[in-house]
Design an enzyme around this catalytic site. Structure first.
Site, PDB file in Angstrom:
ATOM      1  N   GLY A   1       0.820  -1.217   0.000  1.00  0.00           N
ATOM      2  CA  GLY A   1       0.000   0.000   0.000  1.00  0.00           C
ATOM      3  C   GLY A   1       0.846   1.256   0.000  1.00  0.00           C
ATOM      4  O   GLY A   1       2.047   1.218   0.266  1.00  0.00           O
TER       5      GLY A   1
ATOM      6  N   ARG B   1       0.022  -5.792  -5.310  1.00  0.00           N
ATOM      7  CA  ARG B   1      -0.018  -6.902  -4.353  1.00  0.00           C
ATOM      8  C   ARG B   1      -0.072  -8.186  -5.169  1.00  0.00           C
ATOM      9  O   ARG B   1      -0.287  -8.176  -6.364  1.00  0.00           O
ATOM     10  CB  ARG B   1      -1.254  -6.794  -3.461  1.00  0.00           C
ATOM     11  CG  ARG B   1      -1.257  -5.541  -2.588  1.00  0.00           C
ATOM     12  CD  ARG B   1      -2.294  -5.659  -1.493  1.00  0.00           C
ATOM     13  NE  ARG B   1      -2.487  -4.409  -0.797  1.00  0.00           N
ATOM     14  CZ  ARG B   1      -1.771  -3.998   0.251  1.00  0.00           C
ATOM     15  NH1 ARG B   1      -0.795  -4.754   0.718  1.00  0.00           N
ATOM     16  NH2 ARG B   1      -2.021  -2.845   0.839  1.00  0.00           N
TER      17      ARG B   1
ATOM     18  N   ASP C   1       5.684  -5.752   5.633  1.00  0.00           N
ATOM     19  CA  ASP C   1       6.067  -7.097   6.085  1.00  0.00           C
ATOM     20  C   ASP C   1       5.987  -8.121   4.948  1.00  0.00           C
ATOM     21  O   ASP C   1       6.876  -8.965   4.803  1.00  0.00           O
ATOM     22  CB  ASP C   1       5.204  -7.536   7.278  1.00  0.00           C
ATOM     23  CG  ASP C   1       3.720  -7.443   6.985  1.00  0.00           C
ATOM     24  OD1 ASP C   1       3.332  -6.722   6.053  1.00  0.00           O
ATOM     25  OD2 ASP C   1       2.937  -8.110   7.694  1.00  0.00           O
TER      26      ASP C   1
ATOM     27  N   THR D   1       5.977   1.011   6.559  1.00  0.00           N
ATOM     28  CA  THR D   1       4.816   0.591   7.336  1.00  0.00           C
ATOM     29  C   THR D   1       4.222   1.803   8.006  1.00  0.00           C
ATOM     30  O   THR D   1       4.775   2.306   8.981  1.00  0.00           O
ATOM     31  CB  THR D   1       5.171  -0.495   8.377  1.00  0.00           C
ATOM     32  OG1 THR D   1       4.282  -0.349   9.487  1.00  0.00           O
ATOM     33  CG2 THR D   1       6.603  -0.370   8.880  1.00  0.00           C
TER      34      THR D   1
ATOM     35  N   ASP E   1       1.799   1.969   9.717  1.00  0.00           N
ATOM     36  CA  ASP E   1       1.283   1.611  11.059  1.00  0.00           C
ATOM     37  C   ASP E   1       2.382   1.578  12.117  1.00  0.00           C
ATOM     38  O   ASP E   1       2.088   1.395  13.292  1.00  0.00           O
ATOM     39  CB  ASP E   1       0.618   0.226  11.032  1.00  0.00           C
ATOM     40  CG  ASP E   1      -0.570   0.183  10.112  1.00  0.00           C
ATOM     41  OD1 ASP E   1      -1.021   1.258   9.688  1.00  0.00           O
ATOM     42  OD2 ASP E   1      -1.053  -0.925   9.816  1.00  0.00           O
TER      43      ASP E   1
ATOM     44  N   ASP F   1       4.662  -0.786  12.636  1.00  0.00           N
ATOM     45  CA  ASP F   1       4.565  -2.077  13.322  1.00  0.00           C
ATOM     46  C   ASP F   1       5.764  -3.004  13.092  1.00  0.00           C
ATOM     47  O   ASP F   1       5.663  -4.212  13.291  1.00  0.00           O
ATOM     48  CB  ASP F   1       3.261  -2.797  12.928  1.00  0.00           C
ATOM     49  CG  ASP F   1       3.135  -3.010  11.434  1.00  0.00           C
ATOM     50  OD1 ASP F   1       4.063  -2.605  10.703  1.00  0.00           O
ATOM     51  OD2 ASP F   1       2.122  -3.562  10.999  1.00  0.00           O
TER      52      ASP F   1
ATOM     53  N   ARG G   1      -3.801  -1.753  11.207  1.00  0.00           N
ATOM     54  CA  ARG G   1      -4.418  -3.093  11.088  1.00  0.00           C
ATOM     55  C   ARG G   1      -4.164  -3.922  12.335  1.00  0.00           C
ATOM     56  O   ARG G   1      -5.048  -4.628  12.802  1.00  0.00           O
ATOM     57  CB  ARG G   1      -3.840  -3.832   9.879  1.00  0.00           C
ATOM     58  CG  ARG G   1      -4.305  -3.318   8.536  1.00  0.00           C
ATOM     59  CD  ARG G   1      -3.573  -4.020   7.410  1.00  0.00           C
ATOM     60  NE  ARG G   1      -3.832  -5.454   7.399  1.00  0.00           N
ATOM     61  CZ  ARG G   1      -4.861  -6.028   6.798  1.00  0.00           C
ATOM     62  NH1 ARG G   1      -5.734  -5.298   6.158  1.00  0.00           N
ATOM     63  NH2 ARG G   1      -5.019  -7.340   6.831  1.00  0.00           N
TER      64      ARG G   1
HETATM   65  P1  ATP Z   1       1.465  -3.173   3.377  1.00  0.00           P
HETATM   66  O1  ATP Z   1       0.773  -4.319   4.006  1.00  0.00           O
HETATM   67  O2  ATP Z   1       2.041  -2.202   4.335  1.00  0.00           O
HETATM   68  O3  ATP Z   1       0.669  -2.492   2.323  1.00  0.00           O
HETATM   69  P2  ATP Z   1       3.153  -5.235   2.368  1.00  0.00           P
HETATM   70  O4  ATP Z   1       4.524  -5.239   1.831  1.00  0.00           O
HETATM   71  O5  ATP Z   1       2.933  -6.063   3.593  1.00  0.00           O
HETATM   72  O6  ATP Z   1       2.750  -3.719   2.598  1.00  0.00           O
HETATM   73  P3  ATP Z   1       1.650  -7.077   0.740  1.00  0.00           P
HETATM   74  O7  ATP Z   1       0.602  -6.794  -0.281  1.00  0.00           O
HETATM   75  O8  ATP Z   1       1.290  -7.973   1.862  1.00  0.00           O
HETATM   76  O9  ATP Z   1       2.127  -5.642   1.240  1.00  0.00           O
HETATM   77  O10 ATP Z   1       2.933  -7.716   0.038  1.00  0.00           O
HETATM   78  C1  ATP Z   1       3.640  -7.043  -1.008  1.00  0.00           C
HETATM   79  C2  ATP Z   1       4.231  -8.050  -1.954  1.00  0.00           C
HETATM   80  O11 ATP Z   1       4.969  -9.055  -1.239  1.00  0.00           O
HETATM   81  C3  ATP Z   1       3.174  -8.780  -2.770  1.00  0.00           C
HETATM   82  O12 ATP Z   1       3.616  -8.877  -4.095  1.00  0.00           O
HETATM   83  C4  ATP Z   1       3.082 -10.126  -2.089  1.00  0.00           C
HETATM   84  O13 ATP Z   1       2.677 -11.152  -2.973  1.00  0.00           O
HETATM   85  C5  ATP Z   1       4.502 -10.370  -1.587  1.00  0.00           C
HETATM   86  N1  ATP Z   1       4.463 -11.243  -0.420  1.00  0.00           N
HETATM   87  C6  ATP Z   1       3.694 -11.084   0.675  1.00  0.00           C
HETATM   88  N2  ATP Z   1       3.899 -12.087   1.564  1.00  0.00           N
HETATM   89  C7  ATP Z   1       4.823 -12.914   1.015  1.00  0.00           C
HETATM   90  C8  ATP Z   1       5.453 -14.143   1.413  1.00  0.00           C
HETATM   91  N3  ATP Z   1       5.185 -14.715   2.584  1.00  0.00           N
HETATM   92  N4  ATP Z   1       6.351 -14.709   0.562  1.00  0.00           N
HETATM   93  C9  ATP Z   1       6.611 -14.127  -0.628  1.00  0.00           C
HETATM   94  N5  ATP Z   1       6.064 -12.975  -1.064  1.00  0.00           N
HETATM   95  C10 ATP Z   1       5.169 -12.369  -0.278  1.00  0.00           C
HETATM   96 MG    MG Z   2       1.537  -5.899   5.222  1.00  0.00          MG
END
Ligand code: ATP
Ligand code: MG
Length: 439
Positions: free
Chosen positions: A88, A154, A180, A208, A210, A212, A255
């Site tokens: 995000g 995502r 994360d 992040t 948040d 977190d 969240r």
């Molecule tokens: P936020 O939650 O703050 O918006 P984020 O980095 O956690 O940011 P996500 O949409 O969860 O956002 O993940 C971003 C990218 O990382 C996506 O392309 C997702 O597929 C990949 N990803 C998330 N979790 C994993 C995982 N466990 N292993 C490999 N890739 C992952």
């Molecule tokens: Mg996340």
């Protein structure tokens, strides 16, 4: 509980090249401000936590200080870097992209910086997302704007395909800016690189909103987000005061961690009730939220409620749905709370004027404020120092006011949350006058 290895930052190999930063840092003939490899920033900084640690281990754990190294691993004229933003939006993404580009190009003089579009999709060739060459000229003004010039996405991409593309484009260092999920994704990429025995560094700048992430005093964008959140609370207060039995209800980000809700509420001091994911609450009961709200309206005629998006999930039915990245979709606690409060007051035959404000997307998309702009630059510079010295599978952060290198596995091991027994939550209770528990 931690062990020493948890703090160990991986390296790609021996550093054989002199850092080109030397003339810049040595301009006053002072000793050069390079980081000593043996130095550490202690993980714990209170006597009681150190004493507690001493009961179980003789060691004090420390994080590697971030910063420029005298010797570096990559030879700048033969080094190519890539940058990707995932997840995000958050204020400051463009500042990080800009500072990475400028530091890599102007200070280290590397051969090329490529920007990958739309998150991990941009790192998969068959997704056909454009790559852009990032130069100081093309990033000159991007920090004036919110969002990310690279776009985001995502959803899972296969690390094998990502590393195929990195190899094809001869990328030596990949900078990932994300939360994360992004860090988990980049660990999978680093695993695949290691499997192929390639020397490609993967460095994260944790995004992040948040706040977190573990071992981070604060994440970039957080200060901007909370100052925007205060505007929403101020508006909710004005609305609430402007009508009989007026209630202003504001939903803020968070969240799993309620830092933004806590800080924004404290900043304006107009909130009467703050609801965060870490502290479950009840609607019903003599000291439930509805009874407390009624008392507040009887006493003062208006009330302001600030709710973090992850609060109260235990009271709502889970949809069981997930987003493209596999994160569970939260119930909308703001809309749900509005309905619950309105139907309660209607059933009691009591007048209520509730205004609901959800400023999340406005907050996420604004440019970084001056504090976050500086913070983004310093994180980015330290990310470049770490990358050029051959570090990998780590994120940059600030801990106990010092910039540090944190292994990815440690940064995401657990979430940084508001401690319901800690001093921040205590200050919220003191400022709002709300009961410690709604029950
Ligand atoms: P936020 O939650 O703050 O918006 P984020 O980095 O956690 O940011 P996500 O949409 O969860 O956002 O993940 C971003 C990218 O990382 C996506 O392309 C997702 O597929 C990949 N990803 C998330 N979790 C994993 C995982 N466990 N292993 C490999 N890739 C992952
Ligand atoms: Mg996340």
């Amino acid at each position: 509980m931690y062990c020493k290895d948890d703090f160990h930052v991986e390296r790609l190999g021996e550093c054989r090249f002199d850092s080109p930063l030397l003339p810049l840092l040595d301009y006053r003939q002072h000793s050069v401000n390079y980081v000593e490899e043996s130095d550490r920033i202690l993980a714990e900084n209170t006597a009681s936590s150190v004493a507690h640690l001493r009961e179980t281990t003789s060691e004090l754990f420390g994080l590697e200080p971030a910063g420029a190294r005298r010797k570096i691993f990559f030879n700048p004229p033969h080094t190519r870097a890539g940058i990707v933003t995932c997840g995000g939006l958050c204020p400051g993404l463009n500042n990080v992209i800009r500072s990475l580009t400028n530091e890599l190009t102007c200070r280290y003089g590397i051969a090329q910086v490529l920007g990958f579009s739309n998150g991990y999709q941009g790192l998969v060739e068959r997704c056909n997302r454009p790559t852009v060459e990032l130069t100081p000229h093309c990033v000159a003004d991007i920090h004036e704007h919110g969002g990310t010039i690279l776009g985001s996405s995502r959803g899972d991409q296969r690390p094998e395909e990502i590393v195929d593309y990195l190899e094809k484009l001869e990328i030596d260092i990949l900078f990932v800016i994300g939360g994360d999920g992004t860090i988990r994704g980049s660990m999978a990429i680093a695993d695949e690189i290691a499997k192929r025995d390639r020397k490609i560094g993967v460095i994260g700048i944790p995004k992040t909103i948040d706040n977190d992430i573990m071992f981070a005093d604060q994440s970039f964008g957080f200060q901007t987000a909370l100052s925007q959140g205060t505007e929403a609370i101020r508006a909710a207060h004005v609305e609430a005061c402007g009508a009989p039995n007026g209630v202003g209800l504001v939903k803020l980000m968070g969240r799993h961690s309620g830092f933004i809700a806590c800080y924004a509420s404290l900043a304006v001091n107009d909130a009467n009730f703050v609801l965060i994911p870490e502290v479950p609450f009840s609607l019903e009961g003599a000291h439930g939220l509805l009874a407390c709200l009624k008392r507040r309206l009887d006493d003062a005629g208006h009330a302001v409620i600030v709710v973090a998006e992850g609060a109260g999930q235990h009271l709502m039915q889970s949809s069981g749905k997930t987003d493209a990245s596999g994160n569970s979709r939260l119930g909308d606690v703001g809309v749900w709370l509005k309905q619950q409060i309105e139907s309660h007051f209607t059933s009691q035959g009591k007048e209520l004027n509730l205004k609901y404000i959800d400023p999340s997307y406005v907050i996420r998309s604004v440019p970084a404020n001056p504090y976050d702009s500086v913070f983004c630059s310093r994180l980015a510079h330290n990310a470049v120092h770490a990358a050029m010295s051959g570090r990998t599978r780590m994120v940059v952060s600030r801990w106990h006011t010092k910039f540090v290198n944190v292994p990815m596995s440690l940064a995401i091991r657990q979430r940084n949350c508001v401690d319901p027994n800690g001093d921040l939550w205590m200050t919220v209770l003191e400022s709002t006058g709300q009961p410690p528990r709604f029950e």
